[in-house]
Scaffold this motif. Sequence first.
Motif, PDB file in Angstrom:
ATOM      1  N   ARG A 229      17.561  47.574  55.010  1.00 35.91           N
ATOM      2  CA  ARG A 229      16.753  47.967  56.163  1.00 35.91           C
ATOM      3  C   ARG A 229      15.708  46.874  56.394  1.00 35.91           C
ATOM      4  NH1 ARG A 229      18.042  53.339  56.984  1.00 35.91           N
ATOM      5  NH2 ARG A 229      18.968  54.375  55.157  1.00 35.91           N
ATOM      6  N   GLY A 230      15.596  46.395  57.652  1.00 42.03           N
ATOM      7  CA  GLY A 230      14.662  45.318  57.957  1.00 42.03           C
ATOM      8  C   GLY A 230      14.007  45.522  59.311  1.00 42.03           C
ATOM      9  N   THR A 231      13.457  44.438  59.846  1.00 45.38           N
ATOM     10  CA  THR A 231      12.737  44.515  61.120  1.00 45.38           C
ATOM     11  C   THR A 231      13.558  43.942  62.269  1.00 45.38           C
ATOM     12  OG1 THR A 231      11.639  42.422  60.545  1.00 45.38           O
ATOM     13  CG2 THR A 231      10.470  44.463  60.030  1.00 45.38           C
ATOM     14  N   GLY A 232      13.922  42.652  62.180  1.00 45.06           N
ATOM     15  CA  GLY A 232      14.639  42.030  63.297  1.00 45.06           C
ATOM     16  C   GLY A 232      16.010  42.643  63.534  1.00 45.06           C
ATOM     17  N   PHE A 233      16.873  42.648  62.493  1.00 53.53           N
ATOM     18  CA  PHE A 233      18.213  43.232  62.600  1.00 53.53           C
ATOM     19  C   PHE A 233      18.191  44.741  62.366  1.00 53.53           C
ATOM     20  CE2 PHE A 233      20.616  39.088  61.596  1.00 53.53           C
ATOM     21  CZ  PHE A 233      20.939  38.909  62.937  1.00 53.53           C
ATOM     22  N   GLY A 234      17.054  45.282  61.951  1.00 51.04           N
ATOM     23  CA  GLY A 234      17.005  46.695  61.605  1.00 51.04           C
ATOM     24  C   GLY A 234      17.884  46.971  60.407  1.00 51.04           C
ATOM     25  N   ASN A 235      18.618  48.080  60.478  1.00 53.37           N
ATOM     26  CA  ASN A 235      19.554  48.410  59.395  1.00 53.37           C
ATOM     27  C   ASN A 235      20.771  47.474  59.505  1.00 53.37           C
ATOM     28  OD1 ASN A 235      17.821  50.454  58.682  1.00 53.37           O
ATOM     29  ND2 ASN A 235      18.955  52.024  59.796  1.00 53.37           N
ATOM     30  N   LEU A 236      20.986  46.703  58.448  1.00 51.75           N
ATOM     31  CA  LEU A 236      21.983  45.616  58.491  1.00 51.75           C
ATOM     32  C   LEU A 236      22.969  45.738  57.345  1.00 51.75           C
ATOM     33  CD1 LEU A 236      22.985  42.747  59.470  1.00 51.75           C
ATOM     34  CD2 LEU A 236      21.296  41.812  57.862  1.00 51.75           C
ATOM     35  N   ILE A 237      24.253  45.563  57.669  1.00 49.17           N
ATOM     36  CA  ILE A 237      25.308  45.427  56.658  1.00 49.17           C
ATOM     37  C   ILE A 237      25.903  44.035  56.795  1.00 49.17           C
ATOM     38  CG2 ILE A 237      27.622  46.156  55.954  1.00 49.17           C
ATOM     39  CD1 ILE A 237      26.875  48.997  56.722  1.00 49.17           C
ATOM     40  N   VAL A 238      26.052  43.335  55.646  1.00 47.09           N
ATOM     41  CA  VAL A 238      26.733  42.031  55.609  1.00 47.09           C
ATOM     42  C   VAL A 238      27.941  42.171  54.692  1.00 47.09           C
ATOM     43  CG1 VAL A 238      26.560  39.595  55.035  1.00 47.09           C
ATOM     44  CG2 VAL A 238      24.576  40.781  56.001  1.00 47.09           C
ATOM     45  N   LEU A 239      29.112  41.824  55.231  1.00 48.25           N
ATOM     46  CA  LEU A 239      30.348  41.869  54.447  1.00 48.25           C
ATOM     47  C   LEU A 239      30.783  40.455  54.094  1.00 48.25           C
ATOM     48  CD1 LEU A 239      32.509  44.554  56.317  1.00 48.25           C
ATOM     49  CD2 LEU A 239      30.887  44.884  54.440  1.00 48.25           C
ATOM     50  N   ASP A 240      31.159  40.281  52.829  1.00 46.00           N
ATOM     51  CA  ASP A 240      31.702  39.008  52.359  1.00 46.00           C
ATOM     52  C   ASP A 240      33.225  39.156  52.259  1.00 46.00           C
ATOM     53  OD1 ASP A 240      32.400  36.645  51.158  1.00 46.00           O
ATOM     54  OD2 ASP A 240      31.155  36.914  49.372  1.00 46.00           O
ATOM     55  N   HIS A 241      33.932  38.439  53.137  1.00 49.15           N
ATOM     56  CA  HIS A 241      35.389  38.551  53.205  1.00 49.15           C
ATOM     57  C   HIS A 241      36.099  37.542  52.295  1.00 49.15           C
ATOM     58  CE1 HIS A 241      35.276  41.167  56.832  1.00 49.15           C
ATOM     59  NE2 HIS A 241      34.149  40.507  57.052  1.00 49.15           N
ATOM     60  N   GLY A 242      35.343  36.630  51.688  1.00 46.65           N
ATOM     61  CA  GLY A 242      35.972  35.555  50.944  1.00 46.65           C
ATOM     62  C   GLY A 242      36.464  34.476  51.895  1.00 46.65           C
ATOM     63  N   PHE A 243      36.986  33.394  51.341  1.00 43.48           N
ATOM     64  CA  PHE A 243      37.519  32.279  52.124  1.00 43.48           C
ATOM     65  C   PHE A 243      36.467  31.710  53.085  1.00 43.48           C
ATOM     66  CE2 PHE A 243      40.985  35.220  51.186  1.00 43.48           C
ATOM     67  CZ  PHE A 243      41.861  34.389  50.503  1.00 43.48           C
ATOM     68  N   GLY A 244      35.180  31.933  52.768  1.00 46.37           N
ATOM     69  CA  GLY A 244      34.111  31.385  53.594  1.00 46.37           C
ATOM     70  C   GLY A 244      33.674  32.276  54.737  1.00 46.37           C
ATOM     71  N   TYR A 245      34.268  33.471  54.906  1.00 45.92           N
ATOM     72  CA  TYR A 245      33.953  34.350  56.039  1.00 45.92           C
ATOM     73  C   TYR A 245      32.962  35.441  55.643  1.00 45.92           C
ATOM     74  CZ  TYR A 245      37.797  32.361  58.756  1.00 45.92           C
ATOM     75  OH  TYR A 245      38.613  31.508  59.451  1.00 45.92           O
ATOM     76  N   GLU A 246      31.985  35.678  56.521  1.00 47.41           N
ATOM     77  CA  GLU A 246      31.068  36.809  56.416  1.00 47.41           C
ATOM     78  C   GLU A 246      30.887  37.414  57.805  1.00 47.41           C
ATOM     79  OE1 GLU A 246      28.145  35.483  52.682  1.00 47.41           O
ATOM     80  OE2 GLU A 246      27.380  35.494  54.741  1.00 47.41           O
ATOM     81  N   THR A 247      30.664  38.739  57.844  1.00 50.10           N
ATOM     82  CA  THR A 247      30.383  39.405  59.117  1.00 50.10           C
ATOM     83  C   THR A 247      29.093  40.212  58.996  1.00 50.10           C
ATOM     84  OG1 THR A 247      31.894  41.184  58.422  1.00 50.10           O
ATOM     85  CG2 THR A 247      32.768  39.529  59.948  1.00 50.10           C
ATOM     86  N   TYR A 248      28.343  40.264  60.115  1.00 55.36           N
ATOM     87  CA  TYR A 248      27.053  40.956  60.168  1.00 55.36           C
ATOM     88  C   TYR A 248      27.161  42.135  61.146  1.00 55.36           C
ATOM     89  CZ  TYR A 248      24.614  37.114  57.756  1.00 55.36           C
ATOM     90  OH  TYR A 248      24.182  36.184  56.837  1.00 55.36           O
TER      91      TYR A 248
END
Length: 324
Positions: A229-248
């Motif tokens: 939980r934060g301010t700018g993005f608010g509630n945020l989930i970050v997924l690490d997919h491997g192979f250099g990929y991440e999604t927000y």
Amino acid sequence: MSKVKYYYDSETLSYRKIERKKGRRLGYAFIAIAGSFLAGFVLLLIYLNLPQIETPKEKALKRELQHMKLQYELLNKEMNQAQKVLSNVQTRDNTIYRVYFEANPIPDEQRKAGFGGINRYQALEGYDNSDLIIETSKKMDVLQKRIVVQSKSLDEIARLAKEKEKLLTAIPAIQPVKNENLTRMASGYGMRMHPILKYRRMHNGMDFSAPTGSDVYATGDAVVKKATRGTGFGNLIVLDHGFGYETYYAHLSDFKVRRGDKVKRGEIIGEVGSTGLSTAPHLHYEVHKNGQVVNPINFYHGDLTAEEYDIMLNQSALENQSLD
């Protein structure tokens, strides 16, 4: 039984028996033995100089030799055919399989390399058919080595295929919000006017307008890197997919996962909200590759038709105001 010979003795007026001398007997015996030996020697010379005359054993060995030569010739033909088949496999391996999995082709010098060092075939030299046997042995050795190289290549291809399969399931490929829940694609990737800060700045993702509480889906197999939980993005989930990929996934109203969880593509990870710097319920979605932000428009091939993709592409290109 030898005949007994007599002679007439005029002095005694009687017949007397002729007695043979012992020396003469030995001479006759010697002449007989020598004649037999000479005759045998002559016959041996005649036999050795008549090749058409063969003993049964020699005939059997000759037939066996001819059979072995025929087998070697057939073996050579089979190896030549095997080499053609193997060459075809090697060509496909270099030009299709290894290209598809982004592996460097194996050079011909490595595939067809010979054997250095000592003479491996010295024990086969010195026979009538040495050339045939040595040539066959060389072909067999080279064929075996090429098979070993190809086998290792296929093992590598199998490993790369498994990695490719993991990549294909891990790479982001679907919308994070389903179309039935989607009000509109509010803003795309690029320079946009910020609704709160009131100046143009880089918008690193895409905004999907949807009612609060709408399901948010993981776009690929991944591990939950953050659920904060934060301010700018608010509630945020970050997924690490491997192979250099991440999604927000930002501005969520609720979490369905925690840090460290493993998720599959299409699994619900949270709910749409308007937390942080947001003016309306929506999902802000970003894709990162090797630490750099990339346009998410290139990662929806898994669930959009060509027509739906064209609509999204046109909407994302509009330089409207973002929702965050």
